[in-house]
Design a protein around this motif. Structure first.
Motif, PDB file in Angstrom:
ATOM      1  N   ASP A  28      47.840  34.916  31.758  1.00 38.37           N
ATOM      2  CA  ASP A  28      48.623  35.664  32.740  1.00 38.37           C
ATOM      3  C   ASP A  28      49.886  36.196  32.081  1.00 38.37           C
ATOM      4  O   ASP A  28      50.451  35.552  31.199  1.00 38.37           O
ATOM      5  N   GLN A  29      50.305  37.364  32.527  1.00 39.69           N
ATOM      6  CA  GLN A  29      51.542  37.959  32.019  1.00 39.69           C
ATOM      7  C   GLN A  29      52.684  36.951  32.153  1.00 39.69           C
ATOM      8  O   GLN A  29      52.794  36.271  33.164  1.00 39.69           O
ATOM      9  N   THR A  30      53.486  36.819  31.128  1.00 44.32           N
ATOM     10  CA  THR A  30      54.601  35.878  31.138  1.00 44.32           C
ATOM     11  C   THR A  30      55.891  36.591  31.527  1.00 44.32           C
ATOM     12  O   THR A  30      55.952  37.817  31.563  1.00 44.32           O
ATOM     13  N   LEU A  31      56.922  35.806  31.793  1.00 45.80           N
ATOM     14  CA  LEU A  31      58.208  36.370  32.203  1.00 45.80           C
ATOM     15  C   LEU A  31      58.871  37.187  31.106  1.00 45.80           C
ATOM     16  O   LEU A  31      59.606  38.133  31.377  1.00 45.80           O
ATOM     17  N   SER A  32      58.624  36.805  29.849  1.00 50.02           N
ATOM     18  CA  SER A  32      59.254  37.504  28.722  1.00 50.02           C
ATOM     19  C   SER A  32      58.407  37.275  27.478  1.00 50.02           C
ATOM     20  O   SER A  32      57.572  36.370  27.439  1.00 50.02           O
ATOM     21  N   PRO A  33      58.648  38.066  26.434  1.00 52.49           N
ATOM     22  CA  PRO A  33      57.944  37.819  25.164  1.00 52.49           C
ATOM     23  C   PRO A  33      58.222  36.420  24.622  1.00 52.49           C
ATOM     24  O   PRO A  33      57.343  35.788  24.032  1.00 52.49           O
ATOM     25  N   MET A  34      59.432  35.910  24.857  1.00 52.13           N
ATOM     26  CA  MET A  34      59.778  34.563  24.410  1.00 52.13           C
ATOM     27  C   MET A  34      58.907  33.510  25.100  1.00 52.13           C
ATOM     28  O   MET A  34      58.439  32.567  24.470  1.00 52.13           O
ATOM     29  N   HIS A  35      58.671  33.681  26.396  1.00 48.90           N
ATOM     30  CA  HIS A  35      57.788  32.764  27.123  1.00 48.90           C
ATOM     31  C   HIS A  35      56.369  32.815  26.535  1.00 48.90           C
ATOM     32  O   HIS A  35      55.718  31.786  26.399  1.00 48.90           O
ATOM     33  N   ALA A  36      55.907  34.009  26.213  1.00 45.63           N
ATOM     34  CA  ALA A  36      54.573  34.153  25.625  1.00 45.63           C
ATOM     35  C   ALA A  36      54.503  33.429  24.279  1.00 45.63           C
ATOM     36  O   ALA A  36      53.540  32.704  24.002  1.00 45.63           O
ATOM     37  N   GLU A  37      55.509  33.613  23.448  1.00 42.31           N
ATOM     38  CA  GLU A  37      55.531  32.943  22.139  1.00 42.31           C
ATOM     39  C   GLU A  37      55.511  31.421  22.298  1.00 42.31           C
ATOM     40  O   GLU A  37      54.808  30.720  21.584  1.00 42.31           O
ATOM     41  N   PHE A  38      56.306  30.923  23.236  1.00 44.22           N
ATOM     42  CA  PHE A  38      56.375  29.482  23.465  1.00 44.22           C
ATOM     43  C   PHE A  38      55.023  28.969  23.981  1.00 44.22           C
ATOM     44  O   PHE A  38      54.524  27.926  23.559  1.00 44.22           O
ATOM     45  N   THR A  39      54.404  29.723  24.880  1.00 43.25           N
ATOM     46  CA  THR A  39      53.100  29.335  25.416  1.00 43.25           C
ATOM     47  C   THR A  39      52.059  29.249  24.315  1.00 43.25           C
ATOM     48  O   THR A  39      51.260  28.302  24.271  1.00 43.25           O
ATOM     49  N   ILE A  40      52.056  30.200  23.395  1.00 45.58           N
ATOM     50  CA  ILE A  40      51.107  30.184  22.283  1.00 45.58           C
ATOM     51  C   ILE A  40      51.361  28.969  21.393  1.00 45.58           C
ATOM     52  O   ILE A  40      50.425  28.302  20.951  1.00 45.58           O
ATOM     53  N   LEU A  41      52.618  28.665  21.127  1.00 45.87           N
ATOM     54  CA  LEU A  41      52.932  27.469  20.335  1.00 45.87           C
ATOM     55  C   LEU A  41      52.385  26.224  21.021  1.00 45.87           C
ATOM     56  O   LEU A  41      51.796  25.356  20.370  1.00 45.87           O
ATOM     57  N   LEU A  42      52.560  26.125  22.332  1.00 44.66           N
ATOM     58  CA  LEU A  42      52.054  24.963  23.064  1.00 44.66           C
ATOM     59  C   LEU A  42      50.531  24.867  22.951  1.00 44.66           C
ATOM     60  O   LEU A  42      49.986  23.775  22.761  1.00 44.66           O
ATOM     61  N   TYR A  43      49.816  26.004  23.064  1.00 40.22           N
ATOM     62  CA  TYR A  43      48.369  26.010  22.872  1.00 40.22           C
ATOM     63  C   TYR A  43      48.008  25.511  21.470  1.00 40.22           C
ATOM     64  O   TYR A  43      47.087  24.718  21.293  1.00 40.22           O
ATOM     65  N   ALA A  44      48.718  25.989  20.465  1.00 41.08           N
ATOM     66  CA  ALA A  44      48.436  25.576  19.081  1.00 41.08           C
ATOM     67  C   ALA A  44      48.699  24.083  18.901  1.00 41.08           C
ATOM     68  O   ALA A  44      47.916  23.386  18.238  1.00 41.08           O
ATOM     69  N   MET A  45      49.779  23.585  19.482  1.00 43.09           N
ATOM     70  CA  MET A  45      50.086  22.154  19.375  1.00 43.09           C
ATOM     71  C   MET A  45      48.998  21.317  20.049  1.00 43.09           C
ATOM     72  O   MET A  45      48.517  20.331  19.484  1.00 43.09           O
ATOM     73  N   LYS A  46      48.579  21.715  21.263  1.00 51.95           N
ATOM     74  CA  LYS A  46      47.531  20.990  21.975  1.00 51.95           C
ATOM     75  C   LYS A  46      46.231  20.991  21.180  1.00 51.95           C
ATOM     76  O   LYS A  46      45.552  19.972  21.077  1.00 51.95           O
ATOM     77  N   ASN A  47      45.894  22.142  20.611  1.00 54.74           N
ATOM     78  CA  ASN A  47      44.654  22.235  19.860  1.00 54.74           C
ATOM     79  C   ASN A  47      44.698  21.364  18.616  1.00 54.74           C
ATOM     80  O   ASN A  47      43.721  20.696  18.284  1.00 54.74           O
ATOM     81  N   SER A  48      45.824  21.358  17.939  1.00 58.28           N
ATOM     82  CA  SER A  48      45.996  20.503  16.765  1.00 58.28           C
ATOM     83  C   SER A  48      45.778  19.042  17.145  1.00 58.28           C
ATOM     84  O   SER A  48      45.046  18.308  16.472  1.00 58.28           O
ATOM     85  N   LEU A  49      46.396  18.621  18.239  1.00 54.43           N
ATOM     86  CA  LEU A  49      46.260  17.235  18.689  1.00 54.43           C
ATOM     87  C   LEU A  49      44.827  16.917  19.109  1.00 54.43           C
ATOM     88  O   LEU A  49      44.307  15.832  18.810  1.00 54.43           O
ATOM     89  N   GLN A  50      44.148  17.861  19.765  1.00 47.27           N
ATOM     90  CA  GLN A  50      42.755  17.650  20.161  1.00 47.27           C
ATOM     91  C   GLN A  50      41.851  17.476  18.944  1.00 47.27           C
ATOM     92  O   GLN A  50      40.842  16.782  19.010  1.00 47.27           O
ATOM     93  N   LEU A  51      42.230  18.086  17.844  1.00 50.17           N
ATOM     94  CA  LEU A  51      41.464  17.954  16.599  1.00 50.17           C
ATOM     95  C   LEU A  51      41.871  16.703  15.817  1.00 50.17           C
ATOM     96  O   LEU A  51      41.342  16.441  14.743  1.00 50.17           O
ATOM     97  N   GLY A  52      42.828  15.949  16.348  1.00 46.85           N
ATOM     98  CA  GLY A  52      43.270  14.720  15.702  1.00 46.85           C
ATOM     99  C   GLY A  52      44.291  14.931  14.603  1.00 46.85           C
ATOM    100  O   GLY A  52      44.580  14.023  13.837  1.00 46.85           O
ATOM    101  N   VAL A  53      44.860  16.134  14.531  1.00 42.34           N
ATOM    102  CA  VAL A  53      45.846  16.451  13.504  1.00 42.34           C
ATOM    103  C   VAL A  53      47.234  16.245  14.108  1.00 42.34           C
ATOM    104  O   VAL A  53      47.652  16.988  14.990  1.00 42.34           O
ATOM    105  N   THR A  54      47.929  15.216  13.636  1.00 40.43           N
ATOM    106  CA  THR A  54      49.249  14.887  14.188  1.00 40.43           C
ATOM    107  C   THR A  54      50.386  15.193  13.215  1.00 40.43           C
ATOM    108  O   THR A  54      51.540  14.916  13.509  1.00 40.43           O
TER     109      THR A  54
END
Length: 132
Positions: A28-54
C-alpha cells in the motif's frame, strides 16, 4: 504511475558469498518515501530472521533512514515502524546499517520500480532474480 496506490520496494540479502535472496514487494502507498524505505528494511530484517540469519550488515541508499537509526533520533511520525524495528533489532546478535550510494544500489531500485509497475500488493522472496 503517478496515481497508483501501490509503492514498490526491493532488497537483496547476501547470506554467504555468492548466495543471495531477492525480495520484491508491492505494498500500500506509504505516507512518505521515508516510510517506504523503513518498511522495506523491516521486510528485509524479518526475512533474514526467518532464514535463521541473526548477524546482518544492512545498507540503504536512504541517508535519512540510516541517520534515524544510527543516531537514534526520535521521529514521532515513524513511531509504529520504530517500535517494530526495536523488537526485530533485539532478535539480531549483530546488526548494522550504513549508507550506500544510489548508483551502487541499482538492483534494488530496479526491483522497486518493477514492484510498483505490478500495481498490486504482494511479497515475493526467492533465490532467483525476479524477471522484469
Amino acid at each position: 504511475m503517478t496515481n497508483s496506490t501501490v509503492s514498490g520496494g526491493g532488497f537483496v540479502l547476501e547470506l554467504a558469498p555468492g548466495t543471495h535472496m531477492y525480495g520484491y514487494i508491492g505494498m500500500d502507498q506509504t505516507l512518505s518515501p521515508m516510510h517506504a524505505e523503513f518498511t522495506i528494511l523491516l521486510y528485509a530484517m524479518k526475512n533474514s530472521l526467518q532464514l535463521g540469519v541473526t548477524s546482518m550488515f544492512f545498507e540503504s541508499d536512504c541517508l535519512q533512514l540510516v541517520k534515524l537509526i544510527n543516531d537514534e533520533e526520535d521521529w514521532l511520525a515513524m513511531a509504529s515502524e520504530c517500535n517494530e524495528f526495536i523488537h526485530l533489532l533485539s532478535l539480531f546478535t549483530v546488526f548494522s546499517i550504513s549508507f550506500i550510494a544510489r548508483e551502487r544500489n541499482v538492483r534494488t531500485d530496479l526491483f522497486a520500480k518493477g514492484a510498483r509497475s505490478q500495481n498490486s500488493i504482494f511479497f515475493h522472496v526467492d533465490s532467483v532474480i525476479p524477471d522484469g
